[in-house]
Design an enzyme around this catalytic site. Structure first.
Site, short mmCIF file in Angstrom:
data_model
loop_
_atom_site.label_atom_id
_atom_site.label_comp_id
_atom_site.label_asym_id
_atom_site.label_seq_id
_atom_site.Cartn_x
_atom_site.Cartn_y
_atom_site.Cartn_z
N PHE A 1 0.87 -1.18 0.00
CA PHE A 1 0.00 0.00 0.00
C PHE A 1 0.91 1.23 0.00
O PHE A 1 1.57 1.53 1.00
CB PHE A 1 -0.93 0.06 1.21
N ASP B 1 9.75 2.87 1.49
CA ASP B 1 8.58 3.66 1.84
C ASP B 1 8.37 3.55 3.35
O ASP B 1 7.80 2.59 3.85
CB ASP B 1 7.35 3.14 1.09
N LYS C 1 3.35 11.39 6.78
CA LYS C 1 2.57 11.22 8.01
C LYS C 1 3.20 11.93 9.21
O LYS C 1 2.97 13.11 9.42
CB LYS C 1 2.33 9.74 8.28
#
Length: 401
Positions: free
Chosen positions: A141, A226, A255
């Protein structure tokens, strides 16, 4: 109709149904706790999918944002501003890298990493134009843009959004043999989450990340990590790759970099790799804006102390010790994770992940399900041991029902 029901009904009437939130309407939050419009308090055990690593309304971050709001919030990249150089310098230092390309959201940063790898492949590696390939892992994801969902194996994320972007090879997560077989002279990068968060906090086999690092080095392929969810303290180290002593060619961050205050993301790499860009080839009006830089600089300063990484490691050991006692009791099949991050697979006879999440909500604990039977725990790194234990007590009670 209650205040909560009214707010939810209005939201469902006037917003696209791209999420399925729990039926709670938050009005305020502080630290690891949130309060809804009815005045009920809830322990946040999700932390905005790790965007809130430092808790809600963290005073250092709020003060940094307020101070910057009084000065300048946006210049666009048409002009320099006085927070930009410090942000790039400090973030590069934190990552042990040389250059930073700031964006806003995680998906934008992943798109930037893809573009960077392709450009590096053509200009530095010498891959023929239009032939660059990037290897990714199944169950990944990385975001929801059309290019990113093109290499997703999640049917819900991918279906009905084609035609899809070519140039990606999907191999099983954790399988070095498959990755080696997929590599060709046109492979420019391997893009991986060190821990697959949305898939259910899936851990790689021991030695896998080190193996990826060695394989990519041998084949002159970039290793892109990532670390949007796994990075910036979540796993007990600044980056999840550190658990295997691995330094990738490129970090993708987001984030927690914005502290839950503003969206901040970045690609961080070497001068050789990010040096392929020239003015006009890539950009973002808001990327690296003064407000984002001010907040992110405070995040970086907090991480440089090591306090939050240590806290995540120590509380994470406690969390996983307690969760380990839940397996074998008939309600939890498996527990995975690292630091203050865990995925629990619920035995179907005890309910779906959504049902467990709703029952926990009724007891004042907020988590979120994924892929049907899994719930994720990712409390803010500032959570107290007492609050963490209280949340785990509620989990035990729900699983015993």
């Amino acid at each position: 109709m209650s205040t909560t029901e009214s707010a939810i009904a209005s939201a469902e009437a006037h917003s696209a149904h791209n999420y399925h939130p729990l039926p709670i309407v938050v009005a305020s939050a502080d630290g690891a706790w949130m309060t809804d419009v009815e005045g009920r308090r809830y322990l946040d055990m999700l932390a905005g999918y790790s965007a809130l690593n430092f808790g809600h309304a963290n005073r250092r971050l709020i003060d940094a944002a307020k101070a910057q709001l009084e000065r300048v919030t946006l210049t666009s990249r048409a002009f320099h501003h006085d927070r930009f150089a410090d942000f790039c310098t400090r973030l590069a230092e934190l990552c042990g890298m040389e250059m930073v390309l700031p964006m806003n959201t995680g998906a934008e940063a992943v798109e930037t990493a893809v573009k960077t790898a392709r450009k590096w492949g053509y200009q530095v590696k010498g891959v023929p134009d239009g032939m660059a390939k990037i290897i990714v892992a199944a169950n990944n994801f990385h975001g929801r843009t059309t290019t990113i969902v093109s290499f997703s194996t999640d049917a819900e994320a991918r279906a009905d959004f084609g035609p899809y972007t070519p140039g990606f090879e999907i191999v099983p997560f954790g399988d070095l043999t498959a990755m080696d077989a997929a590599m060709t002279e046109n492979t420019v990068a391997v893009l991986l989450e060190p821990i697959q968060g949305e898939a259910g906090v899936l851990m790689p086999p021991a030695g896998y990340l080190a193996g990826v690092r060695e394989l990519t080095r041998q084949r002159n392929v970039l290793f892109i990590a990532d670390e949007i969810q796994s990075g910036l303290g979540r796993t007990g180290k600044t980056f999840a790759c550190e658990h295997e002593g691995v330094v990738p060619d490129m970090y993708v961050l987001g984030k927690a970099l914005g502290g839950g205050v503003v969206p901040v993301s970045a690609v961080v790499s070497s001068a050789e790799i990010l040096g392929v860009y020239r003015p006009g080839e890539h950009g973002s009006t808001f990327g690296g804006n003064p407000l984002a830089c001010a907040v992110a600089l405070e995040v970086i300063a907090m991480l440089r102390t090591g306090e939050f990484q240590q806290r995540a490691a120590e509380l994470g050991d406690h969390l996983h010790h307690e969760l380990g006692g839940l397996t074998g009791g008939g309600a939890v099949e498996t527990v995975r994770g690292r630091g203050l991050w865990a995925g629990l697979d619920i035995v179907p006879s005890h309910g779906t992940g959504r049902e467990i999440s709703e029952r926990l909500m009724d007891r004042g604990v907020l988590v979120k399900d994924t892929h049907g039977s899994t719930i994720r725990l990712a409390p803010p790194l500032v959570i107290s041991k007492e609050d963490l234990d209280w949340g785990l007590d509620q989990l035990r009670a729900v699983l015993a029902e």
